[in-house]
Scaffold this motif. Structure first.
Motif, PDB file in Angstrom:
ATOM      1  N   ASP A 590       0.770  -1.324   0.147  1.00 45.68           N
ATOM      2  CA  ASP A 590       0.144  -0.010   0.131  1.00 45.68           C
ATOM      3  C   ASP A 590       0.910   1.144  -0.034  1.00 45.68           C
ATOM      4  O   ASP A 590       2.039   1.129  -0.164  1.00 45.68           O
ATOM      5  CB  ASP A 590      -1.113  -0.009   1.302  1.00 45.68           C
ATOM      6  N   GLN A 591       0.114   2.339   0.250  1.00 46.81           N
ATOM      7  CA  GLN A 591       1.153   3.619   0.221  1.00 46.81           C
ATOM      8  C   GLN A 591       1.966   3.801   1.176  1.00 46.81           C
ATOM      9  O   GLN A 591       2.897   4.601   1.169  1.00 46.81           O
ATOM     10  CB  GLN A 591      -0.033   4.859   0.202  1.00 46.81           C
ATOM     11  N   THR A 639      -5.648  -2.186  -6.771  1.00 44.59           N
ATOM     12  CA  THR A 639      -6.168  -1.340  -5.399  1.00 44.59           C
ATOM     13  C   THR A 639      -6.073  -2.118  -4.269  1.00 44.59           C
ATOM     14  O   THR A 639      -6.415  -3.405  -4.278  1.00 44.59           O
ATOM     15  CB  THR A 639      -7.377  -0.609  -5.957  1.00 44.59           C
ATOM     16  N   ASP A 640      -5.998  -1.400  -3.152  1.00 41.43           N
ATOM     17  CA  ASP A 640      -6.135  -2.153  -1.821  1.00 41.43           C
ATOM     18  C   ASP A 640      -7.594  -2.486  -1.450  1.00 41.43           C
ATOM     19  O   ASP A 640      -8.333  -1.968  -2.296  1.00 41.43           O
ATOM     20  CB  ASP A 640      -5.370  -1.345  -0.866  1.00 41.43           C
ATOM     21  N   LYS A 642      -9.552  -0.946   0.242  1.00 47.72           N
ATOM     22  CA  LYS A 642     -10.092   0.341   0.438  1.00 47.72           C
ATOM     23  C   LYS A 642     -10.549   1.040  -0.900  1.00 47.72           C
ATOM     24  O   LYS A 642     -10.905   2.307  -0.829  1.00 47.72           O
ATOM     25  CB  LYS A 642      -9.521   1.373   1.449  1.00 47.72           C
ATOM     26  N   LYS A 644      -8.060   2.128  -2.815  1.00 45.56           N
ATOM     27  CA  LYS A 644      -7.100   3.172  -3.190  1.00 45.56           C
ATOM     28  C   LYS A 644      -5.898   2.541  -3.931  1.00 45.56           C
ATOM     29  O   LYS A 644      -5.603   1.264  -3.602  1.00 45.56           O
ATOM     30  CB  LYS A 644      -6.348   3.628  -1.745  1.00 45.56           C
TER      31      LYS A 644
END
Length: 924
Positions: A590-591, A639-640, A642, A644
């Motif tokens: 993720d980010q 995307t995760d 969520k 995102k």
């Protein structure tokens, strides 16, 4: 206790022996009224899992079929299904063309809907009991499309008749099959019934290993107590060992079952007696068929089974009765009944219908053996041997090989590894090449190119499966692979006399041969007793003046020998799984650069396809179950959980096993010479032909990688020949010196361009480029195959280079055919690659290595023989199989040197024993 070197050795050859004796059926399917071809028509061998579908041209091929009589069936929606009885000969090919008649329904849609009333539902329940069976196992079978079934009154009011306008689809969750049944006839009368039709079996995909094991157990149980197994055992005289005890009515005894007691011991000898006639079995006049004499009513006790419904209180096992019209049952050796209409079963066997039907190609012996097989490390081991076409190579050479696998138990051949990893490693343990090859029935066929940049002389060829990593380096194949520079030679003192041959002899048709002369060799394989034995072989023939016969580093026998492993050692500690297909793994971040669950979309090969994937909470996801050749390009967006975008998609590369070098590895002594082993090509002057050169020079002002072409043929010139639909021959008509030959046996076209020469891989064909990109070769493709894949009407021009193109390495040794399409502009700005957009990650993964056919030079088809011929490998064939007498014949041509030749033969006999022999012919 010392174990046998090759456990269950006899069975290891069954697969390739079957291949040697198989036959095929081919043909075309059309509409009987219009003559139009019918694509996607189902073609199958009745009552088996062997099936295919017609292609877009209505053509089909069924290969690997057992010789003898069989039924081939055709099924197509909207057409009347048909079945043809044919007889196949070993090694033969039979053409069966069919014109199918459209199905004309006798009922209108309104009538069909009206007929689905309560009476129809009642009849359907009755049909299910009669068609599927009425035992508890039948409850796990279901007809998926009952609406295709109709019922009607028979001529006799007590006759129940059913018909089906379309194939009946059955899902059998007890045995794990989907059955598509073309119902021909179904009726039940007072005293008998009949079910006839064509059944196509497909294996269901199990949802777990436990379900797979259950299905295998159920299939074996059904087979054990089936009439097929009973008749097979009777043919062998083993019916009582299999649990089948036959009894007949005693003359003068009570024929009425209602008047007998329910204690079998009281009836034995009184009303029934053991049925053991002297003429129980005899061979029929047809090969592979037997006649079983069953007179009167036969009572069958299957004492290895168990039944809740007992005929006798002292016999808690299934009891059946059989009456045979004309008193003779005709069966195959495997127990398959050839005259089922003459048999009337009652009792337990009568309750078995479609729900207990097994396909004829069900391998009962293998299934039962696997069920009883202990899961020990000794039984599950696999060993590997590679036979390469040469003992040593030169930089830039093509390496051809055949791989042989031996198994702790031969029945596990198709249950273990399907991927062979082959590596080239230098003495510093650096990985030079890493390829994957498909394992089919315990055999591997492949090749790879040695980089012409190799400088060292000592390399190792290593082959292993992921499963063999559980056993350690002793189960890998690791052999020295000397690679020489073109100015190097092996010292003549390294020449070694071959070891005594084991199980093989080679005879030549002549004692001496001259340049470019045809050679015929007869190969004979024998077992340890000196008797003929069929065998699968690989054979190479080398020019001894260029490739010396040196010491063999790893013989086939020791390489395939199974290790002595304690029977107490199980599989519970093994950590490397069996590879059945190609699998690649990735991780999502993720980010915050932490692993995360998410959704992944993978676009395949420039957005030609799309795959949706899910990553678990550790960010892990995989693409598995893949089987492809060459490279596959992937563009992934993720995307995760969520929604995102993720920060990174990382590919997980599998770790290679540590490299362990064999002790006392042999590398021959090398010397340096002034002459290269092969000529260093220098580009020739361009020959310009006015009649085919494009007038507008602007089309070739921008030089391609191959430089200035020798000839240029415009699209208009291709059309001018009147043969534009055959691009290969149309091009040949415009290029002087270009010849197109047809490869014997396969019918494939091969292209030769003047000034070409045999490359180190043995090929004499030019490469094909499309818009300045080399066309990727699929397995066994030729230059002609690549050209045929291009639409002639899209071609702007074709540039031909008839000299060696050094910039392309060995690929360009035989010239280039470069095709340019009308819309191609190399200088125009290219459209943005979609993967350059935000959120995409690009990957390129490797599939199975595409195999290249070995070019076999045939001087009988070479009109112009002015080219240089200094081939090192004169013959290579990994697909050889000797006949039942252990014989095969092969032919090839000598090169222009016509010196002594070394013949290497390696393989496995039907008895599972390694075969090995090295011979010299044309000795000077």
């Amino acid at each position: 206790m010392k174990k046998s070197l090759f456990s269950l050795a006899f069975l290891i050859g069954l697969t390739f022996w079957a291949q040697a004796q198989t036959a095929q059926i081919q043909g075309v399917v059309k509409d009987a009224e219009t003559g139009e071809i019918l694509p996607f028509c189902n073609v199958f061998i009745n009552n088996t899992t062997i099936s295919t579908a017609t292609d877009m041209d209505g053509k089909y091929v069924l290969e690997g079929l057992e010789p003898g009589p069989l039924e081939v069936s055709f099924s197509y929606l909207g057409y009347v299904a048909e079945t043809k009885t044919v007889t196949l000969t070993a090694g033969g090919s039979l053409t069966v063309n069919l014109s199918m008649k459209p199905y004309i329904s006798e009922l209108s849609d309104v009538e069909i809907k009206a007929s689905r009333d309560k009476a129809w539902e009642r009849d359907l329940r009755k049909f299910n009991n009669l068609f599927l069976g009425n035992d508890p196992n039948a409850a796990l079978s279901e007809i998926q499309n009952p609406w295709v079934i109709d019922f009607e009154e028979g001529e006799d009011k007590n006759t129940f008749v059913a018909k089906a306008a379309q194939p009946i689809e059955i899902v059998n969750k007890y045995l794990g099959y989907k059955i598509t049944f073309d119902l021909k006839e179904f009726f039940q009368a007072r005293t008998n019934y009949k079910i006839s039709g064509a059944a196509r079996f497909e294996e269901l995909e199990p949802t777990s290993d436990a379900q797979k094991a259950t299905w295998n157990q159920n299939r074996a149980d059904v087979y054990r107590k089936s009439p097929m197994n009973m008749f097979r055992a009777i043919v062998k005289g083993e019916q009582e060992q299999e649990g089948f005890f036959l009894y007949g009515d005693k003359p003068g005894g009570s024929q009425n079952m209602n008047m007998r007691s329910d204690i079998f011991a009281n009836e034995l000898g009184k009303s029934v007696v053991p049925y053991k006639p002297d003429d129980l079995v005899k061979k029929a006049s047809e090969p592979g068929q037997y006649l079983i004499h069953l007179k009167g009513r036969i009572e069958i006790h299957y004492q290895k089974g168990y039944s809740q419904v007992n005929t006798y209180v002292d016999a808690p096992y299934p009891v059946s009765w059989l009456e045979v019209n004309k008193e003779m049952v005709r069966v195959k050796e495997n127990g398959f009944i050839l005259n089922p209409q003459e048999l009337v079963f009652s009792g337990d066997m009568d309750r078995k219908r479609i729900s207990t039907l097994l396909p004829l190609d069900y391998d009962a012996e293998k299934a039962i053996q696997l069920q009883n097989l202990d899961k020990t490390a000794a039984n599950f081991q696999e060993k590997i041997y590679l036979h390469t076409d040469k003992p040593y190579y030169y930089e830039g050479d093509e390496v051809f090989f055949k791989g042989y696998l031996n198994y702790g138990n031969p029945y596990l051949r198709n249950e273990l590894s399907k991927i062979l990893h082959v590596e080239l490693v230098d003495t510093a343990r650096n990985l030079i090449l890493d390829k994957k090859y498909a394992i089919r029935d315990g055999l591997v066929f492949g090749n790879f190119t040695l980089p012409d940049s190799l400088k060292a002389q000592k390399y190792y060829l290593r082959a292993y499966t992921n499963w063999t990593r559980n056993y350690g380096p002793d189960h890998y194949y690791t052999a020295p692979l000397p690679v020489l520079g073109i100015y190097q030679r092996v010292e003549s003192t390294e020449t070694k006399a071959p070891a005594s041959p084991k199980g093989v002899t080679v005879l030549s048709d002549l004692n001496t041969y001259g340049p470019r002369q045809k050679v015929t060799l007869t190969v004979q394989t024998k077992n340890e007793q000196g008797l003929p034995v069929p065998a699968t072989l690989s054979v190479s023939v080398l020019d001894q003046t260029q490739i010396l016969p040196i010491q063999e580093s790893v013989p086939i026998g020791p390489s395939l020998a199974l290790a002595e492993i304690p029977e107490s050692m199980g599989l519970d500690r093994f950590s490397y799984p069996v590879e059945f297909s190609i699998k690649e793994d990735w991780v999502l971040y993720d980010q915050k650069n932490k692993t995360t669950a998410g959704t992944v979309v993978a676009f395949v090969n420039d957005f030609e396809g799309m795959v949706n994937l899910e990553a678990n909470r550790d960010g892990e996801f995989a693409m598995e179950g893949m089987e492809f050749y060459g490279k596959m390009k992937l563009a992934m967006q993720a995307t995760d959980n969520k929604g995102k975008p993720v920060s990174k998609i990382e590919k997980i590369n599998a770790l290679r096993p540590p490299m362990a070098f064999p002790e006392n590895a042999y590398f021959p002594k090398i010397k340096t010479v002034s002459e290269p082993i092969r000529a260093i090509e220098i580009e020739e002057d361009v020959e310009v032909l006015e009649e085919v050169l494009v007038e507008d020079k602007g089309t070739i002002e921008r030089k391609a990688i191959y430089g200035t072409p020798s000839y240029v043929v415009t699209g208009e010139k291709l059309f001018a020949t009147g043969n534009v639909t055959d691009l290969v021959n149309s091009l040949a008509g415009n290029v002087p010196g270009m010849r197109v030959t047809v490869e014997g046996g396969t019918g494939r076209q091969q292209i030769r361009i003047r000034a070409g020469a045999a490359s180190v891989s043995g090929s004499m064909e030019p490469i094909v480029m499309l818009n300045e990109s080399i066309m990727v070769s699929s397995p066994s493709s030729t230059a002609a195959d690549n050209l045929k894949s291009i639409n002639p009407f899209d071609i702007d021009r074709i540039e031909i280079v008839s000299r060696t193109v050094s910039m392309l390495g060995d690929q360009g040794r035989n010239g280039v055919i470069a095709v340019y399409l009308k819309k191609y502009d190399p200088d125009a700005p290219q459209a943005m690659n979609p993967t350059e957009a935000s959120g995409f990650a690009e990957f390129e993964i490797e599939g199975f290595e595409p195999t290249k056919p070995f070019f076999q030079l045939d001087y009988a088809q070479e009109e112009d023989q002015s080219f240089e011929d200094k081939r090192q490998t004169l013959y290579w064939n990994p697909f050889l199989v000797t006949d039942e007498r252990g014989n095969l014949e092969l032919t090839f041509y000598t090169n222009e040197i016509a010196g002594p030749m070394t013949v290497y033969v390696r393989g496995l006999g039907l008895d599972g024993r390694p075969i090995s022999g090295t011979f010299t012919i044309n000795a000077k």
